[in-house]
Write a protein that holds these residues in place. Sequence first.
Motif, PDB file in Angstrom:
ATOM      1  N   MET A  17     -94.753 -60.010  46.127  1.00  0.00           N
ATOM      2  CA  MET A  17     -93.298 -59.946  46.160  1.00  0.00           C
ATOM      3  C   MET A  17     -92.595 -61.155  45.568  1.00  0.00           C
ATOM      4  SD  MET A  17     -92.797 -58.219  49.940  1.00  0.00           S
ATOM      5  CE  MET A  17     -91.186 -59.003  50.111  1.00  0.00           C
ATOM      6  N   GLY A  18     -93.291 -62.260  45.408  1.00  0.00           N
ATOM      7  CA  GLY A  18     -92.630 -63.452  44.880  1.00  0.00           C
ATOM      8  C   GLY A  18     -91.451 -63.857  45.742  1.00  0.00           C
ATOM      9  N   GLY A  19     -90.277 -63.988  45.122  1.00  0.00           N
ATOM     10  CA  GLY A  19     -89.083 -64.398  45.849  1.00  0.00           C
ATOM     11  C   GLY A  19     -88.268 -63.242  46.371  1.00  0.00           C
ATOM     12  N   GLY A  20     -88.920 -62.123  46.646  1.00  0.00           N
ATOM     13  CA  GLY A  20     -88.193 -60.947  47.088  1.00  0.00           C
ATOM     14  C   GLY A  20     -88.170 -60.792  48.586  1.00  0.00           C
ATOM     15  N   VAL A  21     -87.508 -59.749  49.034  1.00  0.00           N
ATOM     16  CA  VAL A  21     -87.471 -59.373  50.432  1.00  0.00           C
ATOM     17  C   VAL A  21     -87.732 -57.874  50.508  1.00  0.00           C
ATOM     18  CG1 VAL A  21     -84.960 -59.130  50.320  1.00  0.00           C
ATOM     19  CG2 VAL A  21     -86.078 -59.302  52.549  1.00  0.00           C
ATOM     20  N   ALA A  22     -88.586 -57.455  51.450  1.00  0.00           N
ATOM     21  CA  ALA A  22     -88.907 -56.042  51.618  1.00  0.00           C
ATOM     22  C   ALA A  22     -88.232 -55.515  52.877  1.00  0.00           C
ATOM     23  CB  ALA A  22     -90.416 -55.838  51.710  1.00  0.00           C
ATOM     24  N   ILE A  23     -87.671 -54.323  52.774  1.00  0.00           N
ATOM     25  CA  ILE A  23     -86.973 -53.708  53.901  1.00  0.00           C
ATOM     26  C   ILE A  23     -87.536 -52.308  54.111  1.00  0.00           C
ATOM     27  CG2 ILE A  23     -84.730 -52.961  54.788  1.00  0.00           C
ATOM     28  CD1 ILE A  23     -83.448 -55.067  52.971  1.00  0.00           C
ATOM     29  N   LEU A  24     -88.001 -52.052  55.335  1.00  0.00           N
ATOM     30  CA  LEU A  24     -88.614 -50.752  55.633  1.00  0.00           C
ATOM     31  C   LEU A  24     -88.047 -50.202  56.937  1.00  0.00           C
ATOM     32  CD1 LEU A  24     -91.224 -52.810  54.654  1.00  0.00           C
ATOM     33  CD2 LEU A  24     -92.236 -50.542  54.492  1.00  0.00           C
ATOM     34  N   PRO A  25     -87.188 -49.205  56.864  1.00  0.00           N
ATOM     35  CA  PRO A  25     -86.737 -48.534  58.085  1.00  0.00           C
ATOM     36  C   PRO A  25     -87.768 -47.511  58.543  1.00  0.00           C
ATOM     37  CG  PRO A  25     -85.696 -47.531  56.189  1.00  0.00           C
ATOM     38  CD  PRO A  25     -86.556 -48.657  55.657  1.00  0.00           C
ATOM     39  N   THR A  26     -87.830 -47.292  59.847  1.00  0.00           N
ATOM     40  CA  THR A  26     -88.644 -46.183  60.321  1.00  0.00           C
ATOM     41  C   THR A  26     -87.864 -44.890  60.152  1.00  0.00           C
ATOM     42  OG1 THR A  26     -90.124 -45.465  62.088  1.00  0.00           O
ATOM     43  CG2 THR A  26     -87.909 -46.177  62.747  1.00  0.00           C
ATOM     44  N   ALA A  27     -88.495 -43.776  60.471  1.00  0.00           N
ATOM     45  CA  ALA A  27     -87.837 -42.478  60.319  1.00  0.00           C
ATOM     46  C   ALA A  27     -86.697 -42.333  61.328  1.00  0.00           C
ATOM     47  CB  ALA A  27     -88.848 -41.361  60.514  1.00  0.00           C
ATOM     48  N   PRO A  28     -85.655 -41.601  60.969  1.00  0.00           N
ATOM     49  CA  PRO A  28     -84.583 -41.332  61.933  1.00  0.00           C
ATOM     50  C   PRO A  28     -85.013 -40.278  62.949  1.00  0.00           C
ATOM     51  CG  PRO A  28     -84.116 -40.218  59.881  1.00  0.00           C
ATOM     52  CD  PRO A  28     -85.365 -41.029  59.647  1.00  0.00           C
ATOM     53  N   VAL A  29     -84.350 -40.287  64.085  1.00  0.00           N
ATOM     54  CA  VAL A  29     -84.536 -39.216  65.066  1.00  0.00           C
ATOM     55  C   VAL A  29     -83.827 -37.976  64.548  1.00  0.00           C
ATOM     56  CG1 VAL A  29     -84.028 -38.486  67.424  1.00  0.00           C
ATOM     57  CG2 VAL A  29     -84.730 -40.847  66.971  1.00  0.00           C
ATOM     58  N   ARG A  30     -84.487 -36.824  64.643  1.00  0.00           N
ATOM     59  CA  ARG A  30     -83.929 -35.587  64.115  1.00  0.00           C
ATOM     60  C   ARG A  30     -83.588 -34.626  65.252  1.00  0.00           C
ATOM     61  NH1 ARG A  30     -82.446 -36.867  58.977  1.00  0.00           N
ATOM     62  NH2 ARG A  30     -84.238 -37.514  57.693  1.00  0.00           N
ATOM     63  N   VAL A  31     -82.411 -34.012  65.158  1.00  0.00           N
ATOM     64  CA  VAL A  31     -81.978 -33.050  66.158  1.00  0.00           C
ATOM     65  C   VAL A  31     -82.603 -31.687  65.861  1.00  0.00           C
ATOM     66  CG1 VAL A  31     -80.012 -31.817  67.137  1.00  0.00           C
ATOM     67  CG2 VAL A  31     -79.807 -34.253  66.585  1.00  0.00           C
ATOM     68  N   ASN A  33     -81.970 -28.857  68.053  1.00  0.00           N
ATOM     69  CA  ASN A  33     -80.812 -28.015  68.336  1.00  0.00           C
ATOM     70  C   ASN A  33     -80.003 -28.666  69.462  1.00  0.00           C
ATOM     71  OD1 ASN A  33     -83.198 -27.095  69.991  1.00  0.00           O
ATOM     72  ND2 ASN A  33     -81.589 -25.941  71.056  1.00  0.00           N
ATOM     73  N   ARG A  34     -78.709 -28.698  69.264  1.00  0.00           N
ATOM     74  CA  ARG A  34     -77.766 -29.282  70.222  1.00  0.00           C
ATOM     75  C   ARG A  34     -78.222 -30.675  70.661  1.00  0.00           C
ATOM     76  NH1 ARG A  34     -73.178 -27.707  72.774  1.00  0.00           N
ATOM     77  NH2 ARG A  34     -72.792 -28.461  74.889  1.00  0.00           N
ATOM     78  N   ASP A  35     -78.648 -30.839  71.926  1.00  0.00           N
ATOM     79  CA  ASP A  35     -79.048 -32.161  72.387  1.00  0.00           C
ATOM     80  C   ASP A  35     -80.563 -32.284  72.565  1.00  0.00           C
ATOM     81  OD1 ASP A  35     -79.237 -30.459  74.506  1.00  0.00           O
ATOM     82  OD2 ASP A  35     -78.188 -31.741  75.947  1.00  0.00           O
ATOM     83  N   VAL A  36     -81.310 -31.427  71.869  1.00  0.00           N
ATOM     84  CA  VAL A  36     -82.771 -31.478  71.890  1.00  0.00           C
ATOM     85  C   VAL A  36     -83.262 -32.034  70.558  1.00  0.00           C
ATOM     86  CG1 VAL A  36     -84.909 -30.149  72.089  1.00  0.00           C
ATOM     87  CG2 VAL A  36     -82.917 -29.532  73.482  1.00  0.00           C
ATOM     88  N   HIS A  37     -84.168 -33.003  70.630  1.00  0.00           N
ATOM     89  CA  HIS A  37     -84.677 -33.644  69.423  1.00  0.00           C
ATOM     90  C   HIS A  37     -86.111 -33.221  69.134  1.00  0.00           C
ATOM     91  CE1 HIS A  37     -81.409 -36.356  70.749  1.00  0.00           C
ATOM     92  NE2 HIS A  37     -81.220 -36.536  69.454  1.00  0.00           N
ATOM     93  N   TYR A  38     -86.475 -33.264  67.855  1.00  0.00           N
ATOM     94  CA  TYR A  38     -87.870 -33.107  67.497  1.00  0.00           C
ATOM     95  C   TYR A  38     -88.663 -34.303  68.022  1.00  0.00           C
ATOM     96  CZ  TYR A  38     -86.840 -29.293  64.249  1.00  0.00           C
ATOM     97  OH  TYR A  38     -86.466 -28.097  63.703  1.00  0.00           O
ATOM     98  N   PRO A  39     -89.942 -34.119  68.343  1.00  0.00           N
ATOM     99  CA  PRO A  39     -90.759 -35.279  68.736  1.00  0.00           C
ATOM    100  C   PRO A  39     -90.717 -36.339  67.639  1.00  0.00           C
ATOM    101  CG  PRO A  39     -91.941 -33.234  69.176  1.00  0.00           C
ATOM    102  CD  PRO A  39     -90.722 -32.857  68.397  1.00  0.00           C
ATOM    103  N   PHE A  40     -90.506 -37.574  68.030  1.00  0.00           N
ATOM    104  CA  PHE A  40     -90.372 -38.633  67.030  1.00  0.00           C
ATOM    105  C   PHE A  40     -91.731 -39.004  66.459  1.00  0.00           C
ATOM    106  CE2 PHE A  40     -90.435 -43.142  65.863  1.00  0.00           C
ATOM    107  CZ  PHE A  40     -89.497 -43.112  64.839  1.00  0.00           C
TER     108      PHE A  40
END
Length: 433
Positions: A17-31, A33-40
């Motif tokens: 990377m030299g003089g760089g910076v790496a940025i890695l987000p994890t996956a978002p939580v996905r809905v 239906n309504r207030d039920v989410h897929y397993p993360f």
Amino acid sequence: MDMKVCQKRRETLMSHMGGGVAILPTAPVRVRNRDVHYPFRADSDFYYLTHFPEPEAVAVLVPGRSHGEYILFCRDRNPEKEIWEGRRAGLEGARALYGADDAFPIDDIDEILPGLLENREKVFYSMGRYPDFDAHLMTWVNEVRGKARNGVHAPGEFVDLNHILHEMRLFKGPEEIRLMKRAAKITAQAHRRAMQACRPGMKEYEIEAELLYEFKKGGSAYPAYPPIVGAGRNSCILHYTDNNAELKSGDVLLIDAGAEIDGYAADVTRTFPVTGRFNGEQRAVYELVLAAQSAAIEQVKPGKHWNDPHETAVRCLTQGLKDLGLLDGSVDGHIENADYKRFYMHRTGHWLGMDVHDVGDYKLDETWRLLEPGMVLTVEPGLYIGEGKHIPAGFSNIGVRIEDDVLVTREGNEVLSRDAPKAIDEIEALMKK
């Protein structure tokens, strides 16, 4: 996973990377239906470098930073929410358990991350994967650009993180191979269970339930992909997942299912007769596919190129289709004209790892890359003979795919999923009523 493995991966990435910076987000939580989410499930690149399993997290790598090069933004401890949602590592756990040099609350990322970009030459980031996060990143970069009069300069270049990171992920280390062997072993046992449970009159989803039971029993939190359980005409649908039809005497049953262990996938397909005994046409098609797979696996060794197993399988299948009377004419001509695609329309394999269709280039400089030790791929020829007036009697609705997970070794290869029966005699003996 030993955190030292993840640390070594981060160090390898930062060396590029030299003089760089790496940025890695994890996956978002996905809905769901309504207030039920897929397993993360964490983003594979993020998890590869951090092994951090929680949502709402961002990893930042800043080579040479005096206060620590690996920074993790994550959720802080919250006793009230943890009663409802489960325990969190928090900032202290991010450091003590997951090896972060420094940790900050995810809610503070807008205030802190722009400072990490100041006077950095490049940003290493996978643009386009998470568009909402892309917008946040550009906001942070523009904030730094606004400080130009104060002598602060913003990164002038965005570098696709995939190029470096996915080449790293293509080559599996000992810890990864151990996990993939475990996933394959659990998967093989699930396929054995499905064969033993199968009876005419059952529904496809009942067989799927047997698979999922064995996965969970073996320690797999969830399958690596939605299982394909297709009988009769459904065996000729490549990505069939309805799994709701009745199993009928005289049908073959195609099962494509794999367990996931600690982020690593197995991907195994077996095909067998619902009655437990192959009839003449089923046996002929199955033996042809098995012969093509055996020949293709022999091509998996260092120095062979990626396309060798596919080319070998195509020639074997095309010759066999001619012998069975499903194609008529020159084998070379049928290959040149791709006539075999009427019955075999997919490739013979793909990379396998943290993703079922795993990352890694298949070509280098427009040339099929050579296989090297540490690569893991599937070998999965198939034939899908549907219905039609040109299909000889007895061959209609026979879909056969045989798929194994194969590790390239220094000496040749190792079939990780070898415990899943695929010889006709072995299948019929296992299913004997």
